[in-house]
Design an enzyme around this catalytic site. Structure first.
Site, short mmCIF file in Angstrom:
data_model
loop_
_atom_site.label_atom_id
_atom_site.label_comp_id
_atom_site.label_asym_id
_atom_site.label_seq_id
_atom_site.Cartn_x
_atom_site.Cartn_y
_atom_site.Cartn_z
N TYR A 96 32.19 213.41 78.73
CA TYR A 96 31.90 211.97 78.74
C TYR A 96 30.41 211.72 78.86
O TYR A 96 29.84 210.89 78.12
CB TYR A 96 32.66 211.32 79.90
CG TYR A 96 32.64 209.81 79.89
CD1 TYR A 96 33.40 209.11 78.97
CD2 TYR A 96 31.88 209.10 80.81
CE1 TYR A 96 33.39 207.71 78.95
CE2 TYR A 96 31.86 207.71 80.80
CZ TYR A 96 32.62 207.02 79.88
OH TYR A 96 32.61 205.64 79.86
N SER A 124 27.32 203.99 79.02
CA SER A 124 27.83 204.07 80.39
C SER A 124 26.67 204.47 81.29
O SER A 124 25.67 205.03 80.82
CB SER A 124 28.95 205.12 80.47
OG SER A 124 29.27 205.42 81.82
#
Length: 261
Positions: free
Chosen positions: A153, A140
């Site tokens: 995350y 990501s």
């Protein structure tokens, strides 16, 4: 018009979390390129909605026993694997670090990072035996920048990039490439949930947070799952035969990782 990417006949692709979202888009893009598709997912309903021509299995990507059993089945039915798309992930909790529950942190790392590790662990011997293969790990832009209120995350997705670079070095002599895709804000239900939680944490409206994500890119845009899927196909293709160890953003060029308006 750009010619579509094609893959060698019989190209075998496994996609974890492949029954919906980015994973489903990857499966469709690989199928369009002529590949044989195997999707693994924990969502049995989504699996049932996949085309009958795809191999499917209900698998928790972060459960080693289930992953091991899946690879045994792949070996028995396919005899090998050409591309692994380690795509399983969860958004994790959104909160300030002092308010972050440890269980939520651990669960996010378990799925995003341990899931990628397990897929690579069991794909590596299979690819080594044939002297070729490509691993595409979904990271990501959170693996490239720090994002406020997204500690688990970000930690997991940075870890995915470190894992990928190690895989590239370790497996390269065996003809195996490893790369990571770093999507930005991808249209879909998962990011809508992230936006809603972030809006609540920051005292903003969801519309303002959403606009902030687009404003933080030079192309002023969100991306689609299809954009990410096309990059995965390219990285698996002969056209990328010397592309390895790279973390490639598909995000419209993130300039400002802290969405504001």
């Amino acid at each position: 018009m750009t010619a579509p990417i094609t893959l060698p006949a019989g190209h075998r692709v496994l996609i974890t979390a492949g029954a919906s979202g980015i994973g489903r888009a990857m499966a469709e893009a690989f199928a369009d390129a002529g590949a044989r598709i195997w999707v693994a997912d924990i969502d049995r309903e989504a699996l049932a909605a996949c085309p009958d021509s795809w191999q499917r299995c209900a698998t928790d990507a972060a459960d080693e026993a289930q992953v091991s059993a899946m690879f045994e089945e792949i070996g028995a039915l396919w005899g090998g694997l050409d591309t692994l798309c380690a795509n399983a992930g969860v958004a994790g909790p959104t909160a300030r670090v002092e308010d972050m529950p440890l269980d939520g942190f651990r669960d996010c790392v378990r799925v995003n990072l341990e899931g990628a590790f397990l897929a690579a662990k069991y794909a590596a011997p299979m690819m080594k035996a044939q002297g070729s293969g490509a691993m595409v790990l979904t990271s990501s832009t959170a693996g490239l920048y720090g994002y406020p209120n997204r500690a688990p995350y970000c930690a997991a997705k940075w870890g995915v990039i470190g894992l990928m670079k190690t895989l590239a070095m370790e497996l390269g002599p065996h003809g195996i490439r490893a790369n990571a895709i770093c999507p930005g804000a991808v249209e879909g239900p998962r990011m809508e949930g992230v936006v809603a939680r972030e809006a609540a944490a920051k005292g903003m409206t969801p519309e303002a947070v959403r606009a902030g994500y687009a404003a933080g890119t030079s192309m002023r845009s969100w991306v689609t799952a299809g954009d990410v899927a096309q990059m995965a196909v390219f990285l698996a293709s002969p056209a990328a035969r010397l592309v390895s160890g790279q973390a490639i953003a598909v995000d419209g060029h993130t300039e400002n990782p802290d969405p504001k308006v």
